[in-house]
Design a protein around this motif. Structure first.
Motif, PDB file in Angstrom:
ATOM      1  N   GLY A 163      54.249  39.014  -4.579  1.00 58.15           N
ATOM      2  CA  GLY A 163      55.360  38.730  -5.466  1.00 58.15           C
ATOM      3  C   GLY A 163      56.654  39.293  -4.924  1.00 58.15           C
ATOM      4  N   THR A 175      61.561  36.712 -16.395  1.00 59.06           N
ATOM      5  CA  THR A 175      62.764  37.506 -16.214  1.00 59.06           C
ATOM      6  C   THR A 175      62.626  38.879 -16.855  1.00 59.06           C
ATOM      7  OG1 THR A 175      63.720  36.544 -18.204  1.00 59.06           O
ATOM      8  CG2 THR A 175      64.268  35.480 -16.103  1.00 59.06           C
ATOM      9  N   ARG A 199      64.571  37.905 -11.684  1.00 58.74           N
ATOM     10  CA  ARG A 199      63.436  37.016 -11.927  1.00 58.74           C
ATOM     11  C   ARG A 199      62.288  37.543 -11.082  1.00 58.74           C
ATOM     12  NH1 ARG A 199      61.665  32.043 -13.683  1.00 58.74           N
ATOM     13  NH2 ARG A 199      63.633  31.724 -14.754  1.00 58.74           N
ATOM     14  N   CYS A 200      61.141  37.698 -11.689  1.00 52.97           N
ATOM     15  CA  CYS A 200      59.933  38.100 -10.976  1.00 52.97           C
ATOM     16  C   CYS A 200      59.121  36.841 -10.695  1.00 52.97           C
ATOM     17  CB  CYS A 200      59.124  39.080 -11.825  1.00 52.97           C
ATOM     18  SG  CYS A 200      57.609  39.654 -11.025  1.00 52.97           S
ATOM     19  N   ILE A 201      58.718  36.671  -9.449  1.00 54.68           N
ATOM     20  CA  ILE A 201      57.907  35.531  -9.027  1.00 54.68           C
ATOM     21  C   ILE A 201      56.655  36.091  -8.379  1.00 54.68           C
ATOM     22  CG2 ILE A 201      57.805  33.483  -7.556  1.00 54.68           C
ATOM     23  CD1 ILE A 201      60.916  33.454  -7.718  1.00 54.68           C
ATOM     24  N   ASP A 260      52.330  35.263  -7.307  1.00 52.31           N
ATOM     25  CA  ASP A 260      51.136  34.429  -7.196  1.00 52.31           C
ATOM     26  C   ASP A 260      49.942  35.377  -7.229  1.00 52.31           C
ATOM     27  OD1 ASP A 260      52.207  31.707  -6.829  1.00 52.31           O
ATOM     28  OD2 ASP A 260      53.167  32.628  -5.089  1.00 52.31           O
ATOM     29  N   HIS A 288      50.484  31.003 -10.788  1.00 53.93           N
ATOM     30  CA  HIS A 288      51.854  31.245 -10.340  1.00 53.93           C
ATOM     31  C   HIS A 288      52.627  31.662 -11.582  1.00 53.93           C
ATOM     32  CE1 HIS A 288      55.596  30.733  -8.108  1.00 53.93           C
ATOM     33  NE2 HIS A 288      56.080  30.178  -9.221  1.00 53.93           N
ATOM     34  N   ALA A 336      58.147  27.498 -15.740  1.00 59.57           N
ATOM     35  CA  ALA A 336      58.028  27.756 -14.304  1.00 59.57           C
ATOM     36  C   ALA A 336      56.668  28.346 -13.917  1.00 59.57           C
ATOM     37  CB  ALA A 336      59.136  28.699 -13.853  1.00 59.57           C
ATOM     38  N   THR A 337      55.884  28.761 -14.899  1.00 56.64           N
ATOM     39  CA  THR A 337      54.568  29.355 -14.653  1.00 56.64           C
ATOM     40  C   THR A 337      53.519  28.256 -14.598  1.00 56.64           C
ATOM     41  OG1 THR A 337      55.207  31.442 -15.680  1.00 56.64           O
ATOM     42  CG2 THR A 337      52.859  30.946 -15.621  1.00 56.64           C
ATOM     43  N   GLU A 397      56.220  33.225 -13.270  1.00 61.30           N
ATOM     44  CA  GLU A 397      57.639  33.508 -13.143  1.00 61.30           C
ATOM     45  C   GLU A 397      58.161  33.966 -14.488  1.00 61.30           C
ATOM     46  OE1 GLU A 397      60.308  30.875 -11.158  1.00 61.30           O
ATOM     47  OE2 GLU A 397      58.726  30.071  -9.870  1.00 61.30           O
ATOM     48  N   ASP A 410      58.360  32.825 -18.175  1.00 63.61           N
ATOM     49  CA  ASP A 410      59.029  31.528 -18.240  1.00 63.61           C
ATOM     50  C   ASP A 410      57.910  30.488 -18.181  1.00 63.61           C
ATOM     51  OD1 ASP A 410      60.247  29.096 -17.712  1.00 63.61           O
ATOM     52  OD2 ASP A 410      61.690  29.927 -16.280  1.00 63.61           O
TER      53      ASP A 410
END
Length: 112
Positions: free
Chosen positions: A101, A78, A87-89, A91, A74, A58-59, A76, A55
């Motif tokens: 993460g 899906t 959703r994978c988040i 750092d 960072h 959001a990254t 982010e 995304d």
């Protein structure tokens, strides 16, 4: 929700850049050009390597210098894991290609 998704969404966990040949240059190319990155959760049996659709909104890559292999990103994106949209988040440190993460369940698939 299965046990793997429950564990990966329970909180911050160690992650590394996955894929066949991780490097800072490949990470940059995957984040900026390809739009698909591999994030691996090594704490599971055999490690869980996930292909994540990035995304871009959001990254955040502003804290990284990929040429010098320093800084942090960072990420982010899906994916669907065992029929569950998540959703994978993450750092990630560009020098070590590791960080923390977690997954966030977007909706749970319902089986009738």
């Amino acid at each position: 929700m299965n046990d793997l998704i429950r564990r990966l969404s329970a909180g911050e966990l160690p992650v590394v850049v996955g894929g066949p040949d991780p490097s800072a240059a490949e990470l940059k190319q995957r984040l900026t050009d390809i739009g698909h990155v591999f994030v691996k959760f090594p704490g599971t049996v055999g490690g869980t390597d996930l292909g994540v659709r990035v995304d871009r909104d959001a990254t955040d890559l502003s804290g990284a210098d990929f040429a010098a292999e320093t800084g942090r990103v960072h990420v982010e994106g899906t994916l669907t894991l065992d029929y569950v949209p998540v959703r994978c988040i993450a750092d990630l440190d560009v020098a070590t290609l590791s960080g923390t993460g977690r997954l966030v369940v977007l909706e749970e698939a319902h089986v009738a």
